[in-house]
Every structure is written in structure tokens, then in C-alpha cells.
Design a protein around this motif. Structure first.
Motif, PDB file in Angstrom:
ATOM      1  N   SER A  89      10.845 -16.600  56.101  1.00  0.00           N
ATOM      2  CA  SER A  89      10.353 -15.261  56.743  1.00  0.00           C
ATOM      3  C   SER A  89      10.084 -14.217  55.168  1.00  0.00           C
ATOM      4  CB  SER A  89      11.595 -14.551  57.147  1.00  0.00           C
ATOM      5  OG  SER A  89      11.921 -15.222  58.402  1.00  0.00           O
ATOM      6  N   ASN A  90      10.014 -14.989  54.099  1.00  0.00           N
ATOM      7  CA  ASN A  90       9.689 -14.177  52.874  1.00  0.00           C
ATOM      8  C   ASN A  90      10.824 -13.484  52.657  1.00  0.00           C
ATOM      9  OD1 ASN A  90       7.306 -15.684  52.175  1.00  0.00           O
ATOM     10  ND2 ASN A  90       6.086 -14.463  53.193  1.00  0.00           N
ATOM     11  N   LEU A  91      11.980 -13.591  52.754  1.00  0.00           N
ATOM     12  CA  LEU A  91      13.238 -12.673  52.610  1.00  0.00           C
ATOM     13  C   LEU A  91      13.812 -13.391  51.416  1.00  0.00           C
ATOM     14  CD1 LEU A  91      14.786 -10.322  53.529  1.00  0.00           C
ATOM     15  CD2 LEU A  91      16.270 -11.857  54.797  1.00  0.00           C
ATOM     16  N   TYR A  92      13.838 -12.417  50.274  1.00  0.00           N
ATOM     17  CA  TYR A  92      14.724 -12.870  49.063  1.00  0.00           C
ATOM     18  C   TYR A  92      14.862 -11.445  48.192  1.00  0.00           C
ATOM     19  CZ  TYR A  92       9.521 -13.347  47.716  1.00  0.00           C
ATOM     20  OH  TYR A  92       8.312 -13.093  47.467  1.00  0.00           O
ATOM     21  N   ARG A 149      17.202 -16.936  46.735  1.00  0.00           N
ATOM     22  CA  ARG A 149      16.585 -18.001  46.156  1.00  0.00           C
ATOM     23  C   ARG A 149      17.686 -19.060  45.503  1.00  0.00           C
ATOM     24  NH1 ARG A 149      11.225 -15.613  43.065  1.00  0.00           N
ATOM     25  NH2 ARG A 149      10.393 -14.771  44.857  1.00  0.00           N
ATOM     26  N   ASP A 206      18.120 -14.746  51.720  1.00  0.00           N
ATOM     27  CA  ASP A 206      17.628 -16.027  51.391  1.00  0.00           C
ATOM     28  C   ASP A 206      17.186 -16.556  52.409  1.00  0.00           C
ATOM     29  OD1 ASP A 206      16.957 -17.996  49.780  1.00  0.00           O
ATOM     30  OD2 ASP A 206      18.941 -19.043  49.675  1.00  0.00           O
ATOM     31  N   ASP A 207      15.962 -16.309  52.992  1.00  0.00           N
ATOM     32  CA  ASP A 207      15.070 -16.846  54.024  1.00  0.00           C
ATOM     33  C   ASP A 207      13.834 -16.955  53.732  1.00  0.00           C
ATOM     34  OD1 ASP A 207      14.477 -17.763  56.558  1.00  0.00           O
ATOM     35  OD2 ASP A 207      14.740 -16.141  57.561  1.00  0.00           O
ATOM     36  N   PRO A 208      13.414 -18.090  52.900  1.00  0.00           N
ATOM     37  CA  PRO A 208      12.074 -18.323  52.466  1.00  0.00           C
ATOM     38  C   PRO A 208      11.231 -18.324  53.716  1.00  0.00           C
ATOM     39  CG  PRO A 208      13.389 -19.846  51.562  1.00  0.00           C
ATOM     40  CD  PRO A 208      14.358 -19.184  52.512  1.00  0.00           C
TER      41      PRO A 208
END
Length: 68
Positions: free
Chosen positions: A9-12, A28, A5-7
Motif C-alpha cells: 500500500s506504499n505505507l512506510y 521498511r 510497514d505495508d509496501p
């Protein structure tokens, strides 16, 4: 369970990344404003590994124990 969950870095969690893995991926994670103490989140897993395969093993265990 693995939290992704790291928006910034676009990490989801993405279903393609869960393929072939036993872990469940969560991301998310957000407050749900529609209910008190609610949470919205996105969960992905390899459903065949976590669902159908587990069900097959559990059914086989019941049959082996004679609990039809």
C-alpha cells in the motif's frame, strides 16, 4: 513508536508525516543478510522535538540542580 510497514500500500515512514509529532515512526523492516540476527529498518521522527528540545530540557534540569 508507530510501525508503518505495508509496501503493498506504499505505507512506510516519511519525515514530513513525523513533523510536529512526539511519536517515532518505524518501517521498511527487513532482515539484514550481512550479519547474523541483523535487522534493517527506517526510522523517522521530528528531530527538533525528540532531539534538541529534549536536550534543552535536560541541560536546564542539570543547571537547576547545580550540576554544571
Amino acid at each position: 513508536m508507530i510501525v508503518e510497514d505495508d509496501p503493498g500500500s506504499n505505507l512506510y515512514p516519511m519525515p514530513i508525516n513525523a513533523y510536529g509529532k512526539n511519536e517515532v515512526f518505524v518501517g521498511r523492516i527487513r532482515k539484514d543478510f550481512s550479519v547474523d540476527n541483523g535487522v534493517n529498518l527506517w526510522i523517522v521522527s521530528d528531530n527538533v522535538r525528540k532531539g534538541a528540545a529534549t536536550n534543552a530540557v535536560q541541560i536546564a534540569e542539570l543547571l537547576a540542580a547545580g550540576n554544571e
